[in-house]
Write an enzyme that holds these catalytic residues in place. Structure first.
Site, PDB file in Angstrom:
ATOM      1  N   THR A 169      32.539 -17.642  11.158  1.00  0.00           N
ATOM      2  CA  THR A 169      33.469 -16.281  10.464  1.00  0.00           C
ATOM      3  C   THR A 169      32.722 -15.153  10.567  1.00  0.00           C
ATOM      4  OG1 THR A 169      34.428 -18.180   8.784  1.00  0.00           O
ATOM      5  CG2 THR A 169      34.652 -15.888   8.473  1.00  0.00           C
ATOM      6  N   CYS A 229      30.327 -27.256  -4.088  1.00  0.00           N
ATOM      7  CA  CYS A 229      31.584 -26.704  -4.315  1.00  0.00           C
ATOM      8  C   CYS A 229      31.426 -25.208  -4.298  1.00  0.00           C
ATOM      9  CB  CYS A 229      32.196 -27.261  -5.777  1.00  0.00           C
ATOM     10  SG  CYS A 229      33.722 -26.502  -6.106  1.00  0.00           S
ATOM     11  N   ASP A 249      22.538  -0.442 -44.074  1.00  0.00           N
ATOM     12  CA  ASP A 249      21.452  -0.763 -45.207  1.00  0.00           C
ATOM     13  C   ASP A 249      20.814   0.740 -45.788  1.00  0.00           C
ATOM     14  OD1 ASP A 249      19.114  -2.054 -46.768  1.00  0.00           O
ATOM     15  OD2 ASP A 249      17.869  -1.231 -45.082  1.00  0.00           O
ATOM     16  N   LYS A 308      41.152 -17.774  14.976  1.00  0.00           N
ATOM     17  CA  LYS A 308      42.065 -17.756  13.629  1.00  0.00           C
ATOM     18  C   LYS A 308      41.689 -16.173  13.013  1.00  0.00           C
ATOM     19  CE  LYS A 308      41.083 -22.537  12.959  1.00  0.00           C
ATOM     20  NZ  LYS A 308      40.562 -23.832  12.062  1.00  0.00           N
ATOM     21  N   CYS A 327      38.477 -32.623   0.091  1.00  0.00           N
ATOM     22  CA  CYS A 327      37.396 -31.649   0.642  1.00  0.00           C
ATOM     23  C   CYS A 327      36.425 -32.384   1.151  1.00  0.00           C
ATOM     24  CB  CYS A 327      36.686 -31.035  -0.800  1.00  0.00           C
ATOM     25  SG  CYS A 327      35.543 -29.991  -0.422  1.00  0.00           S
ATOM     26  N   CYS A 376      41.159 -30.233  -3.391  1.00  0.00           N
ATOM     27  CA  CYS A 376      39.879 -30.804  -3.888  1.00  0.00           C
ATOM     28  C   CYS A 376      40.040 -32.411  -3.477  1.00  0.00           C
ATOM     29  CB  CYS A 376      39.429 -30.621  -5.287  1.00  0.00           C
ATOM     30  SG  CYS A 376      39.599 -28.966  -5.768  1.00  0.00           S
TER      31      CYS A 376
END
Length: 587
Positions: free
Chosen positions: A189, A364, A555, A250, A350, A347
């Site tokens: 990528t 994850c 105070d 892609k 996966c 999921c």
């Protein structure tokens, strides 16, 4: 070429094998189950024999060969994929407790990037891990070899931006050698800025899948979203990848409402003459991107928009573990895909594991748990020990990332079933999920990082008391009120873990407590900033500093008036950790 006659009691498969200058025409007549006439049964039974023939020297990557040959027959293509999963063994360390088989590994090569995309990181960048803590070339290739030996068939290189790493070609060449050991695909990528001239060598080394990040087809918008120039370089890299026949090209487009969601229709038109797969990704929360749910465009809305202009899209077959819902405009060369990470998670299927640039395994994308494989490598631990640690991490993988999804996805985007599920998953982190008893949060699996938090608050005084404070003439004054309050806040911040039972003791590296008078509000305003380098944040330390400083003002001023109100104490920002940057926003 394959022909498949699924209605006959005999399954006939014709195929062509090419080896050097010879062409072999082959046929297999495979008897099906006499009762069910089911070709899948015979395919499972006899495909082993076929692959052994192919492995004998005619084809080095039989599964890849078979899958490519079966593209002309969709039914057979599905059978081939199912048979591959059924027959190809995957080692138990890569199988989790929900029987998900993790044969896909993503390796981050670097944290550096030559862009500053608005949805990915802040304009000033992010703190970088020291170079000596990053995986070396040899360490990357050793981990890749270990994963392939356990059944990994696909590896993708990510970042940061992989092309900024000078040893990228060497890494891909090393991965290419693993194709004879079971690795079937090497992907990467990239943002495409520095990619074009590198592509021929990378393809020759074994790169066969390329994802290029491009969020707009408008040059000006590209500059706004990436905070850099280089639009033409990215388009050039895409064209070059198509020209040299990279197998799968892609385009990844992160869609943000009000920013680039109008580009979706342009990308759909782009696929008419470009044989690429454009994938629209739902906007997700990442470190530093200040995610807002209203900026996320659900994939179904995008699909409706496209079909309103281009007509009904053709639904394509999705592979079992594919994250993309694939479509195509009829007659167009390219494809469209939707990655519904937020509204319709995947999921259950996966099959991905991740290794960070500094060598930690991450099971994850939304998970916080990490285990350092780099440390094991540098301790000269055995392959068996490293595989055991990998297996332990995989078995701890949760079924879904529901708790994260609940915190970022607005409820109106969820189905009633999803809302019920997410509600059942949401819980307090300082209580045991089984017994409900209080407990400290375990942080030993987290990495040390630079952390900062700012907290503000005020104490509002009656006008007369405020005037006295301003003149510094309160008769019980034991010293300058604001100076004493400042020291008290600093001291209290360092004692937070002794006062708040479940806070971890931290070595604070910086504390600043700033107090000033606001004439308009008749108040003392306070802002506290606290920093540390550690495994957990310092929000409580900042809150403690502000609260104690304001109590000290009370105070020291109570003799003048007890009608004082401490109010609006809250954290206004935090930095660092897995959740990244966060800023208070008035809504």
């Amino acid at each position: 070429m394959f022909n498949h006659y699924s209605q006959a009691p005999i399954c006939i498969i014709n195929y062509t094998l090419k080896h050097r200058n010879s062409i072999c025409m082959c046929s297999l007549l495979l008897p099906t189950d006499d009762k069910a006439h089911n070709p899948e049964t015979c395919l499972y039974r006899h495909l082993v024999t076929m692959t052994n023939i192919l492995r004998s020297g005619i084809q080095k990557s039989p599964w890849k060969f078979l899958a490519s040959c079966s593209k002309t027959n969709r039914n057979l293509h599905g059978l081939i994929q199912n048979a591959q999963e059924y027959l190809k063994p995957i080692s138990s360390p890569l199988v989790d407790t929900f029987n998900r088989k993790h044969n896909y590994l993503r390796i981050s090569l670097t944290e550096k990037c030559n862009l500053r995309c608005t949805y990915c990181m802040p304009a000033e960048g992010v703190p970088l891990t020291p170079k000596e803590n990053l995986l070396t070339t040899d360490e990357i290739l050793k981990l890749a070899r270990l994963f392939v030996s356990q059944g990994t068939t696909k590896i993708r290189l990510t970042g940061g931006e992989p092309t900024v790493r000078p040893d990228l070609l060497e890494i891909i060449q090393g991965l290419g050698e693993l194709k004879s050991q079971g690795l079937e695909s090497i992907g990467m990528t990239s943002n495409g800025i520095a990619l074009k001239r590198k592509l021929p060598a990378l393809k020759k080394a074994g790169l066969d899948t390329l994802n290029i990040s491009l969020d707009t087809l408008d040059r000006d918008m590209f500059g706004i979203m990436t905070r850099r120039q280089g639009f033409d370089k990215v388009l050039g890299a895409i064209d070059e990848a198509v020209r040299i026949n990279v197998e799968r090209v892609k385009i990844n487009c992160v869609v943000i409402r009000g920013t680039n969601d109008d580009q979706v229709l342009h990308f759909a038109g782009y696929t008419k003459d470009h044989p690429v797969n454009v994938r629209f990704i739902e906007y997700m929360p990442f470190d530093g991107n200040r995610w807002k749910s209203e900026k996320m465009v659900p994939y179904r809305e995008l699909l409706t928009r496209i079909e309103s202009i281009y007509g009904k899209l053709t639904k394509l077959t999705d592979d079992k573990n594919d994250t993309t819902k694939a479509y195509q405009v009829p007659g167009y060369q390219g494809k469209l895909g939707f990655i519904s990470s937020m509204t319709d998670h995947f999921c259950d299927t996966c099959n991905r594991l991740r290794i960070t640039a500094d060598g930690s395994i991450k099971v994850c994308l939304f998970g916080n748990s990490e285990v350092s494989l780099r440390d094991l490598l540098r301790q000269d631990q055995s392959d068996e020990k490293i595989v055991q640690v990998i297996g332990n991490a995989v078995r701890r993988k949760k079924r879904k990332h529901a708790a994260i999804a609940l915190s970022v996805v607005p409820s109106f985007l969820l189905s009633p079933l999803q809302r019920r599920h997410y509600s059942s998953q949401n819980r307090l982190t300082h209580t045991d999920p089984k017994t409900g008893e209080a407990r400290m949060v375990a942080v030993e699996g987290k990495k040390d990082s630079q952390r900062e938090a700012r907290a503000v608050g005020r104490i509002v005084l009656p006008s007369e008391a405020f005037k006295l404070l301003k003149k510094n003439e309160i008769h019980t004054l034991k010293g300058n009120v604001l100076v004493v309050a400042q020291i008290a806040g600093i001291q209290a911040s360092k004692q937070t873990s002794q006062l708040i039972p479940l806070c971890h003791p931290l070595a604070l590296t910086f504390i600043n407590v700033n107090l000033w008078l606001d004439d308009e509000k008749s108040s003392v305003e306070c802002e506290s900033t606290v920093r540390t380098v550690g495994k957990t944040g310092v929000e409580m330390e900042a809150l403690m500093a502000t609260s104690t400083a304001l109590l000290t003002v009370y105070d020291m001023c109570k003799a003048a008036s007890k009608y004082m109100v401490i109010q609006d104490i809250h954290v206004v920002s935090k930095e660092g950790g897995k959740s990244g940057s966060w800023q208070w926003e008035n809504k």
